[in-house]
Design an enzyme around this catalytic site. Structure first.
Site, PDB file in Angstrom:
ATOM      1  CB  SER A  97      -6.971  10.545  -2.318  1.00 25.65           C
ATOM      2  OG  SER A  97      -7.871   9.877  -1.476  1.00 25.65           O
ATOM      3  CB  THR A  98      -8.690  13.775   0.886  1.00 25.24           C
ATOM      4  OG1 THR A  98      -8.596  12.459   1.375  1.00 25.24           O
ATOM      5  CG2 THR A  98      -9.677  14.575   1.705  1.00 25.24           C
ATOM      6  CG  HIS A 113      -8.174   7.045  -3.782  1.00 25.60           C
ATOM      7  ND1 HIS A 113      -7.230   7.459  -2.862  1.00 25.60           N
ATOM      8  CD2 HIS A 113      -7.529   6.206  -4.625  1.00 25.60           C
ATOM      9  CE1 HIS A 113      -6.071   6.883  -3.134  1.00 25.60           C
ATOM     10  NE2 HIS A 113      -6.230   6.127  -4.205  1.00 25.60           N
ATOM     11  CG  MET A 130      -5.545  10.751   4.793  1.00 28.41           C
ATOM     12  SD  MET A 130      -4.960  12.172   5.747  1.00 28.41           S
ATOM     13  CE  MET A 130      -4.801  11.401   7.367  1.00 28.41           C
ATOM     14  CG  ASP A 186      -2.650   4.781  -3.995  1.00 25.29           C
ATOM     15  OD1 ASP A 186      -1.764   3.983  -4.372  1.00 25.29           O
ATOM     16  OD2 ASP A 186      -3.727   4.950  -4.599  1.00 25.29           O
TER      17      ASP A 186
END
Length: 369
Positions: free
Chosen positions: A181-182, A207, A300, A303
């Protein structure tokens, strides 16, 4: 909790007004000011430097990309790009991510005010996540999570039933599942551009809004020796190919005889995401078991943590990126806490693990475990 000071730079008075109203009401966030272009922003920044900047791309006098590149050279600061959902916008946004942006807010052409109001908490989460970014690690890219109305947090059960835990036979055919993600666009670029054409088949959840995943995959394809593209329903997972989940749908691994294929499937948000790493990892546990390697990287939230535990229990080798090399040490940390991670490694070691795709037993023996 420390207050995150936010500067909004957007030529739209509506965006500046609505974002200021919405964000100022979130605990832990304060809008220190807004500017219609980077020139005005500079004047505000002379008085106080922001913790996070929400930045438009197309603005008068100086565009957002130029401003972003200047910031990264002068004083790296977390920047969230606020970009319109267009094909052209997707290409430019990829440039912004390459220049060092850590997130994307995909704003629509119509219904903008309503969108920003409905996405208030998710916008706040994105800003708080960006404030934790380790900017010394940001060389290219970052998270871009699809924004949607807040929802209760669902597990992978909402898309895929729990695995039956029937052991699968080990084979020589390997598949690598990656979730991030991030900061993931940077990490994925690092990994995929270091793989040979003989690398095993790879399935990826990053994401990112759906309007950007095709452009992101195309950019990685140009930079990599392997083929990289956005996944289509029914695609085979074969050596030398990395399939990236569309930003609008879940990505599942399926096995048909000796072949692996992907299923692109709509459904509810899982762990507040679609696509969800938990869904990909659970399907990989079911379909590949000990023939898979699961890798969870910078991001972050949590998930992928439960899905990685299921892969671990199914016999797959499970690997988490370490805190030192993560831009945001959230998802890997949660996976480690659940006990589903076999090895915690730095980003430079991950390409080698992907290339070898060892079984868990072989990896542990080589590591002396």
């Amino acid at each position: 909790m420390n207050t995150v000071n936010v500067l909004i730079v957007d030529d739209s008075a509506v965006v500046r007004q609505v974002l200021t109203e919405q964000l100022d009401g979130i605990n832990g966030i304060k809008v220190m000011g807004s500017a219609r272009d980077p020139i005005f922003a500079r004047k505000l920044m002379e008085k106080q430097w922001p913790d996070v900047i929400v930045l438009d791309i197309e603005m008068p006098r100086m565009d957002g990309i130029t401003f972003l590149r200047q910031l990264m050279k002068e004083r790296p600061t977390p920047v969230i790009i606020c970009s319109t959902l267009t094909e052209k916008g997707a290409e430019v946004t990829m440039q912004a991510m390459s220049a060092g942006a850590v997130d994307i807010i995909a704003k629509p052409k119509v219904g903008l005010k309503q969108f920003l109001e409905e996405s208030r908490m998710l916008l706040g989460d994105a800003i708080k996540a960006a404030s934790h970014a380790r900017m010394e690690r940001v060389a290219a890219g970052g998270r871009a999570s699809a924004l949607a109305a807040p929802t209760r947090k669902l597990s992978a059960d909402a898309v895929l039933a729990e695995p039956l835990h029937k052991p699968l036979a080990a084979t020589t055919e390997r598949v690598v599942a990656i979730g991030t993600s991030t900061g993931g666009t940077q990490a994925l670029e690092y990994v995929l551009t270091r793989l040979p054409r003989t690398a095993p088949g790879i399935v990826v959840v990053q994401h990112m809004p759906g309007q950007f995943t095709a452009a992101f995959a195309a950019r990685l394809d140009q930079l990599s020796e392997i083929e990289v593209r956005e996944a289509r329903d029914g695609d085979r997972v074969i050596p030398g190919l990395a399939l990236i989940a569309p930003g609008t749908d879940h990505l599942l691994l399926r096995r048909s005889g000796a072949q692996y294929r992907v299923e692109v499937k709509n459904g509810p948000l899982v762990s507040r995401h679609r696509p969800s790493v938990d869904v990909l990892f659970r399907s990989t546990a079911q379909s590949a078991g000990p023939n898979a390697v699961g890798i969870i990287m910078t991001g972050m939230g949590d998930d992928g943590a439960r899905g990685m535990l299921e892969m671990h229990e199914a016999g797959a080798l499970t690997v988490a990126q370490d805190e030192l090399t993560c831009i945001v040490y959230g998802m890997p940390k949660e996976a480690v806490k659940l006990g589903g991670v076999d090895a915690v490694v730095g980003l430079p070691r991950i390409p080698g693990i992907v290339i070898q795709a060892p079984t868990r037993l072989a990896y542990m023996r080589a590591a002396g475990g």
